[in-house]
Design an enzyme around this catalytic site. Structure first.
Site, PDB file in Angstrom:
ATOM      1  N   HIS A 165       2.644   2.392  14.302  1.00 20.89           N
ATOM      2  CA  HIS A 165       2.118   1.614  13.180  1.00 20.89           C
ATOM      3  C   HIS A 165       2.204   2.431  11.900  1.00 20.89           C
ATOM      4  O   HIS A 165       2.565   3.595  11.915  1.00 20.89           O
ATOM      5  CB  HIS A 165       0.633   1.293  13.418  1.00 20.89           C
ATOM      6  CG  HIS A 165       0.373   0.361  14.550  1.00 20.89           C
ATOM      7  ND1 HIS A 165       0.019  -0.954  14.361  1.00 20.89           N
ATOM      8  CD2 HIS A 165       0.409   0.549  15.886  1.00 20.89           C
ATOM      9  CE1 HIS A 165      -0.162  -1.533  15.541  1.00 20.89           C
ATOM     10  NE2 HIS A 165       0.058  -0.645  16.483  1.00 20.89           N
TER      11      HIS A 165
ATOM     12  N   GLU B 215      -0.003   6.280  13.486  1.00 18.40           N
ATOM     13  CA  GLU B 215      -0.038   5.639  12.176  1.00 18.40           C
ATOM     14  C   GLU B 215       0.777   6.551  11.270  1.00 18.40           C
ATOM     15  O   GLU B 215       0.398   7.705  11.046  1.00 18.40           O
ATOM     16  CB  GLU B 215      -1.476   5.522  11.650  1.00 18.40           C
ATOM     17  CG  GLU B 215      -2.372   4.563  12.424  1.00 18.40           C
ATOM     18  CD  GLU B 215      -2.195   3.100  11.983  1.00 18.40           C
ATOM     19  OE1 GLU B 215      -1.404   2.843  11.037  1.00 18.40           O
ATOM     20  OE2 GLU B 215      -2.839   2.220  12.590  1.00 18.40           O
TER      21      GLU B 215
END
Lengths: 387, 300
Positions: free
Chosen positions: A274, A348
């Site tokens: 992500h 992330e």
């Protein structure tokens, strides 16, 4: 300059205003060299005008035809090494990613196959690239783009695919990994969303499935997994970005992966990628209860981000999802972990909020390069600790 | 190329709390982590937007050490970042938290949750570190009339980075121009920002900090996602004036929240935000591009 045959779309009018120039392929190197030598800031608006025209024509005619080209020359000029791939310095639309995958398979038939694991809500194929050096191997899964607005992740996925075919047989550490494990890479995990971010709403996150009884579309594919489903850390409101969906695995984008993982039966590592925040996290998101092998996962994360940081100094934080970022229920790696996939992580990527989802294209390659070092650490550990 | 001509004013480090309105900012001694050793020290909290001390408290409660890599500390640091930007930001000055070094939490019954956080920060235009910043962030207890956090923050390094040459040039260019500046989608989908739009983007970040500060609580983490559009307006005084429509990203809910802001700025003063208006939650919003205002004297 006449011999460059430049076609000026927006004339120079003022020193502070941009000039738009359509550059024929043959002149590309010269124009780039001139701009760079004179420190004229420039960027590519359209990397292949012909491709764009073709796509438009194709969409209008509803027939499928993509002129095959070489992944080294994909859409463009020349590349010298993987790092200079012009194509990978851009955020490219879905049809280009599909064409890229086909070309990669065509160029590396003994290493790469393209699997279709299902279809999205809007009937787009869900493709997984399988990198394999032999049969009956355990698998290591990587997905990017499950949240469509996180564009650096799909772009990094493309880079990983190319990196794999280049490094196998050339990089000793990576060759050892692929000789023991297959890599399964789903680059566009949410193709409906990705298409939507290109055509309509750059900030779209969810799937594109309508919700009965609501005018609001879409389900958060990272709240739709059967792990703590229904608990706090997801929304029950279809109009919210973290809407969990009517039931676990209601989204075909999620169910297809669930079915694949279960039928494969031998996946040993699972990474879901992500952006943004610069974090590397392990389960759980839905509960504060630590996973049984938390010390091992924590230490592996520490080593992975140390290696990641070694390239450009990019600082990551790491820990369980619920302590590092927020409580989230129905998340991907909570489910994969509970399926027995011990090495389940979520990244992330860059940055920490300055550009956020709108990370500039010139950060794609550095981001992919440093992330790869983190992935290598986890893949290596998985290979050395197969269970 | 966005040439950075920044000089740091070496000695003065910036203090977030001004004890007397109108006086020059005092030279401050950098706060040390040993504040934890002084449980009875008086703490002054500065109400957002004011210069007078609003609240005096005696610390008597036990203080909980927080993991600096976990989200509670990071959210508190983000609030301090918004405070720094609201106070000291400009079209050429934008501060960001780099890393949280340490943090503590004290729950004060009847008042709220008080975070003490030490973090490294950087000014992003000149890419200059401001060293370690120390902040007290008080999130008021729910149910009271106070909703916005109260912040006090100071940094080791020079916050008074001298970007005045660029600020002046930008100011003169926009004041002198015959056509009001407008912009859309900054950055664009590909993360690109045209050089002449960059100060307007940074100004949006600074202006958004006023909103993000006010809207923050322990369960939020805000960033500016994008400038949907910006339009320069005619202004009655010497300030530059802009109507902004910004998209804020709230990390915990993952929502994109739309705000309209009227922003004024001139090199001498700071950034002011007037009439911040949260736009109704729009699930699938596609915004039209900015157009030049019909009546130059009427803001939207």
């Amino acid at each position: 300059m006449d011999q460059l045959q430049l076609d000026i779309w927006k004339e120079p009018t003022h020193p502070t205003l941009p000039v738009d120039i359509h550059v024929p392929f043959e002149s590309l190197q010269s124009v780039k060299a001139f701009l760079e030598a004179n420190e004229i800031e420039h960027y590519i608006m359209i990397n292949d005008l012909q491709a764009l025209i073709d796509e438009e024509r194709h969409e209008m005619q509803s027939t499928r035809f993509i002129e095959p080209r070489n992944t080294d020359n994909f859409d463009y000029a020349q590349y010298h090494t993987l790092d200079e791939i012009e194509f990978n310095q851009m955020f490219v639309p879905l049809f280009q990613i599909n064409a890229f995958m086909d070309m990669l398979v065509a160029e590396n038939p003994n290493l790469v196959t393209k699997l279709r694991i299902g279809s999205s809500y809007e009937q787009r194929p869900l493709y997984v690239l399988k990198f394999s050096s032999g049969p009956n191997r355990p698998g290591f899964w990587i997905d990017t783009g499950i949240h469509s607005r996180e564009w650096v992740t799909q772009a990094a996925g493309i880079w990983f695919a190319k990196k794999i075919v280049i490094d196998y047989g050339r990089n000793q550490a990576f060759t050892a990994i692929l000789n023991k494990m297959d890599i399964l890479l789903e680059i566009v995990t949410n193709p409906d969303g990705y298409h939507y971010t290109h055509t309509t709403n750059r900030m779209w996150r969810k799937t594109r499935k309508p919700n009965p009884g609501s005018s609001c579309v879409g389900v958060d594919p990272n709240r739709n997994w059967d792990a703590g489903f229904g608990g706090p850390g997801a929304s029950s409101n279809p109009c919210m970005e973290t809407y969990r969906g009517p039931s676990a695995h209601s989204e075909s984008e999620v169910k297809s992966i669930v079915d694949y993982v279960k039928s494969h039966g031998n996946i040993k590592g699972f990474i879901s990628i992500h952006s943004y925040s610069q974090m590397l996290m392990y389960p759980y998101g839905y509960t504060k209860t630590p996973v049984p092998n938390q010390p091992e996962l924590h230490d592996l994360a520490r080593r992975a981000i140390a290696n990641l940081a070694s390239l450009y100094g990019t600082k990551y934080t790491y820990g369980s999802i619920i302590t590092t970022i927020y409580q989230a229920s129905g998340g991907t790696i909570d489910w994969t972990y509970d399926q027995g996939i011990k090495y389940s992580y979520t990244f992330e990527l860059r940055d920490t909020g300055r550009y956020g989802f709108l990370l500039p294209a010139n950060q794609i390659i550095p981001t992919a390069q440093e992330t790869w070092l983190g992935l290598m650490t986890i893949m290596q550990h998985t290979k050395d600790n197969l269970y | 190329m966005h040439r950075c001509v920044c000089a740091a004013l070496a000695v003065l480090s910036l203090v977030g709390a001004s004890p007397t309105p109108g006086s020059a900012p005092p030279r401050s001694v950098p706060w040390k982590a040993s504040r934890l050793d002084k449980p009875n020290e008086h703490v002054i909290f500065l109400q957002y937007g004011e210069t007078e001390p609003a609240l005096k408290l005696k610390e008597t409660m036990p203080v909980e050490e927080l993991n600096p890599t976990h989200y509670p500390a990071r959210r508190a640091a983000a609030v301090a970042q918004h405070f720094l930007n609201a106070r000291h930001g400009s079209p050429y000055k934008w501060f960001h938290v780099e890393q949280v070094q340490s943090a503590t939490l004290e729950e004060i019954a009847g008042v709220g949750a008080k975070y003490h956080v030490v973090f490294s920060a950087k000014e992003g235009v000149c890419n200059q570190s401001v060293g370690l910043c120390t902040a007290d962030v008080l999130f008021p207890e729910a149910g009271g009339d106070q909703t916005a956090p109260q912040v006090q923050c100071s940094c080791e390094g020079p916050l008074a980075i001298n970007a005045s040459a660029q600020e002046e040039a930008f100011y003169r260019r926009l004041r002198g121009s015959n056509s009001p500046v407008t912009g859309n989608n900054i950055p664009d989908s590909f993360g690109f920002i045209a050089p002449d739009m960059k100060p307007l983007w940074i100004l949006a970040g600074v202006a958004s900090s006023f909103v993000m500060l006010k809207e923050s609580n322990e369960n939020t983490l805000y960033n500016l996602a994008q400038v949907a559009n910006v339009t320069q307006l005619e202004s009655e005084d010497k300030q530059l004036k802009f109507q902004y429509h910004v998209l804020l990203h709230e990390m915990v809910s993952q929502e994109i929240i739309h705000w309209k802001l009227l922003v004024t700025w001139a090199p001498a003063g700071g950034v002011s935000v007037l009439h911040p208006e949260r736009q109704p939650h729009c699930h699938d919003c596609v915004l039209p591009p900015a157009t030049a205002p019909k009546e130059r004297s009427d803001p939207e």
